[in-house]
Scaffold this motif. Sequence first.
Motif, PDB file in Angstrom:
ATOM      1  N   LEU A 136      -7.293   7.609  17.276  1.00 24.85           N
ATOM      2  CA  LEU A 136      -5.872   7.541  16.631  1.00 24.85           C
ATOM      3  C   LEU A 136      -5.420   8.290  15.875  1.00 24.85           C
ATOM      4  CD1 LEU A 136      -5.552   3.362  16.493  1.00 24.85           C
ATOM      5  CD2 LEU A 136      -4.553   5.027  18.255  1.00 24.85           C
ATOM      6  N   VAL A 137      -6.164   8.641  14.733  1.00 29.18           N
ATOM      7  CA  VAL A 137      -5.701   9.657  13.997  1.00 29.18           C
ATOM      8  C   VAL A 137      -5.734  11.050  14.522  1.00 29.18           C
ATOM      9  CG1 VAL A 137      -6.814  10.956  11.811  1.00 29.18           C
ATOM     10  CG2 VAL A 137      -6.938   8.447  11.939  1.00 29.18           C
ATOM     11  N   ALA A 138      -6.852  11.578  15.412  1.00 26.17           N
ATOM     12  CA  ALA A 138      -6.574  12.559  16.201  1.00 26.17           C
ATOM     13  C   ALA A 138      -5.369  12.738  17.111  1.00 26.17           C
ATOM     14  CB  ALA A 138      -7.787  13.050  17.038  1.00 26.17           C
ATOM     15  N   LEU A 139      -4.917  11.802  17.922  1.00 27.59           N
ATOM     16  CA  LEU A 139      -3.878  11.822  18.662  1.00 27.59           C
ATOM     17  C   LEU A 139      -2.639  11.769  17.605  1.00 27.59           C
ATOM     18  CD1 LEU A 139      -2.535  11.140  21.298  1.00 27.59           C
ATOM     19  CD2 LEU A 139      -2.511   8.687  20.584  1.00 27.59           C
ATOM     20  N   VAL A 194      -2.173   3.497  11.298  1.00 27.02           N
ATOM     21  CA  VAL A 194      -3.338   2.397  11.866  1.00 27.02           C
ATOM     22  C   VAL A 194      -4.531   2.867  11.848  1.00 27.02           C
ATOM     23  CG1 VAL A 194      -3.714   1.320  13.804  1.00 27.02           C
ATOM     24  CG2 VAL A 194      -1.335   1.130  13.111  1.00 27.02           C
ATOM     25  N   GLY A 195      -4.859   4.209  12.253  1.00 24.93           N
ATOM     26  CA  GLY A 195      -6.106   4.850  12.402  1.00 24.93           C
ATOM     27  C   GLY A 195      -6.879   5.238  11.159  1.00 24.93           C
ATOM     28  N   LEU A 196      -5.934   5.203  10.044  1.00 24.71           N
ATOM     29  CA  LEU A 196      -6.644   5.360   8.680  1.00 24.71           C
ATOM     30  C   LEU A 196      -7.035   4.231   8.295  1.00 24.71           C
ATOM     31  CD1 LEU A 196      -4.174   8.333   7.079  1.00 24.71           C
ATOM     32  CD2 LEU A 196      -6.665   8.393   7.767  1.00 24.71           C
ATOM     33  N   LEU A 238      -7.210   3.867   3.583  1.00 20.27           N
ATOM     34  CA  LEU A 238      -6.235   3.573   3.049  1.00 20.27           C
ATOM     35  C   LEU A 238      -6.621   2.531   2.023  1.00 20.27           C
ATOM     36  CD1 LEU A 238      -3.311   3.612   5.367  1.00 20.27           C
ATOM     37  CD2 LEU A 238      -3.973   5.307   3.782  1.00 20.27           C
ATOM     38  N   ARG A 239      -7.971   2.201   1.587  1.00 21.24           N
ATOM     39  CA  ARG A 239      -8.211   1.223   0.754  1.00 21.24           C
ATOM     40  C   ARG A 239      -7.850   1.518  -0.550  1.00 21.24           C
ATOM     41  NH1 ARG A 239     -13.757   0.077   3.411  1.00 21.24           N
ATOM     42  NH2 ARG A 239     -12.961  -1.024   5.141  1.00 21.24           N
ATOM     43  N   GLY A 240      -8.393   2.901  -0.890  1.00 19.59           N
ATOM     44  CA  GLY A 240      -8.177   3.474  -2.107  1.00 19.59           C
ATOM     45  C   GLY A 240      -6.572   3.166  -2.572  1.00 19.59           C
TER      46      GLY A 240
END
Length: 82
Positions: free
Chosen positions: A9-12, A56-58, A64-66
Amino acid sequence: MSRKIAGFLVALAAFMIVEWITLGFNLQDGHPTAFYVVHGVLVAVNVGLGLVLGSVGLRGLGGLRGLRRLRGGLERPQGPPV
């Protein structure tokens, strides 16, 4: 979500954003106004979708926790309930 799917998803998302922004800059002059309106809407929608897919991918990768902690968001409790 698996890490494979999150990475995909991140690559897309990166591909969509770069591709559609490049298309927007490469539009040639000499077309009717409707052509630019339609392609402008396509660019905006697809860049927006790319941003959503990227977030969503991250989240799936845990990236994105940090950021959530910095904004003061609530964390899920860890471990069994007491």
